[in-house]
Design a protein around this motif. Structure first.
Motif, PDB file in Angstrom:
ATOM      1  N   THR A 177      53.057   7.716 -11.943  1.00 38.28           N
ATOM      2  CA  THR A 177      52.053   8.517 -11.479  1.00 38.28           C
ATOM      3  C   THR A 177      50.706   7.932 -10.612  1.00 38.28           C
ATOM      4  OG1 THR A 177      51.820   9.894 -13.844  1.00 38.28           O
ATOM      5  CG2 THR A 177      49.885  10.288 -12.137  1.00 38.28           C
ATOM      6  N   ILE A 178      51.086   8.597  -9.180  1.00 37.14           N
ATOM      7  CA  ILE A 178      50.278   7.888  -8.096  1.00 37.14           C
ATOM      8  C   ILE A 178      49.177   8.912  -8.014  1.00 37.14           C
ATOM      9  CG2 ILE A 178      49.771   6.957  -5.488  1.00 37.14           C
ATOM     10  CD1 ILE A 178      53.039   6.546  -6.089  1.00 37.14           C
ATOM     11  N   TYR A 228      46.014  10.318  -5.737  1.00 31.46           N
ATOM     12  CA  TYR A 228      45.354   9.954  -4.283  1.00 31.46           C
ATOM     13  C   TYR A 228      44.419  10.683  -3.991  1.00 31.46           C
ATOM     14  CZ  TYR A 228      50.655   9.330  -3.314  1.00 31.46           C
ATOM     15  OH  TYR A 228      51.719   8.819  -2.756  1.00 31.46           O
ATOM     16  N   THR A 229      43.577  10.617  -2.867  1.00 33.49           N
ATOM     17  CA  THR A 229      42.870  11.320  -2.422  1.00 33.49           C
ATOM     18  C   THR A 229      42.486  12.158  -1.541  1.00 33.49           C
ATOM     19  OG1 THR A 229      41.017   9.578  -3.795  1.00 33.49           O
ATOM     20  CG2 THR A 229      40.170  10.651  -2.247  1.00 33.49           C
ATOM     21  N   LYS A 232      44.790  12.790   3.729  1.00 25.66           N
ATOM     22  CA  LYS A 232      45.139  12.633   2.591  1.00 25.66           C
ATOM     23  C   LYS A 232      45.638  10.953   2.525  1.00 25.66           C
ATOM     24  CE  LYS A 232      49.863  12.404  -0.893  1.00 25.66           C
ATOM     25  NZ  LYS A 232      50.920  13.775  -0.584  1.00 25.66           N
ATOM     26  N   ARG A 233      45.374   9.749   1.412  1.00 24.81           N
ATOM     27  CA  ARG A 233      45.447   8.576   1.002  1.00 24.81           C
ATOM     28  C   ARG A 233      45.334   8.504  -0.078  1.00 24.81           C
ATOM     29  NH1 ARG A 233      40.364   6.925  -0.739  1.00 24.81           N
ATOM     30  NH2 ARG A 233      38.533   7.623  -0.041  1.00 24.81           N
ATOM     31  N   LYS A 234      45.701   6.928  -0.594  1.00 26.40           N
ATOM     32  CA  LYS A 234      46.155   6.808  -1.909  1.00 26.40           C
ATOM     33  C   LYS A 234      44.421   6.292  -2.837  1.00 26.40           C
ATOM     34  CE  LYS A 234      49.998   4.476  -2.285  1.00 26.40           C
ATOM     35  NZ  LYS A 234      51.249   3.105  -2.610  1.00 26.40           N
ATOM     36  N   PHE A 235      44.424   6.985  -3.552  1.00 23.10           N
ATOM     37  CA  PHE A 235      43.290   6.203  -4.760  1.00 23.10           C
ATOM     38  C   PHE A 235      41.955   4.971  -4.994  1.00 23.10           C
ATOM     39  CE2 PHE A 235      40.572   5.859  -8.061  1.00 23.10           C
ATOM     40  CZ  PHE A 235      39.511   7.266  -8.506  1.00 23.10           C
ATOM     41  N   GLY A 237      46.753  13.242  -8.782  1.00 23.15           N
ATOM     42  CA  GLY A 237      47.945  12.324  -8.831  1.00 23.15           C
ATOM     43  C   GLY A 237      49.731  13.169  -8.854  1.00 23.15           C
ATOM     44  N   GLU A 238      50.426  12.716  -8.090  1.00 22.77           N
ATOM     45  CA  GLU A 238      51.961  12.913  -8.405  1.00 22.77           C
ATOM     46  C   GLU A 238      53.093  12.169  -8.851  1.00 22.77           C
ATOM     47  OE1 GLU A 238      51.486  14.916  -3.892  1.00 22.77           O
ATOM     48  OE2 GLU A 238      52.818  12.999  -3.939  1.00 22.77           O
TER      49      GLU A 238
END
Length: 59
Positions: free
Chosen positions: A8-9, A11-12, A24-27, A54-55
């Protein structure tokens, strides 16, 4: 049988309160919902954190 590993990745989503542009960017550690982050590059409005999610991907 092989079992697929799930990752699980997080994102913010950043959203401008003025023009509504979303990014959209990584958390990143320290991200808090509805906190003001910066000024928008398009309209100079305030950019806030609108969503954290999360994806999940399988490998």
């Amino acid at each position: 049988m092989f079992s697929k590993e799930k990752i699980t990745i997080a994102y913010t989503i950043e959203k401008c309160e003025g023009c509504g542009i979303q990014k959209k960017r990584k958390f990143a550690e320290g991200d808090v919902l509805f906190s003001k982050i910066s000024k928008c590059n398009s309209c100079d409005g305030d950019t806030v954190i609108d969503k954290i999610f999360g994806e999940t991907i399988e490998q």
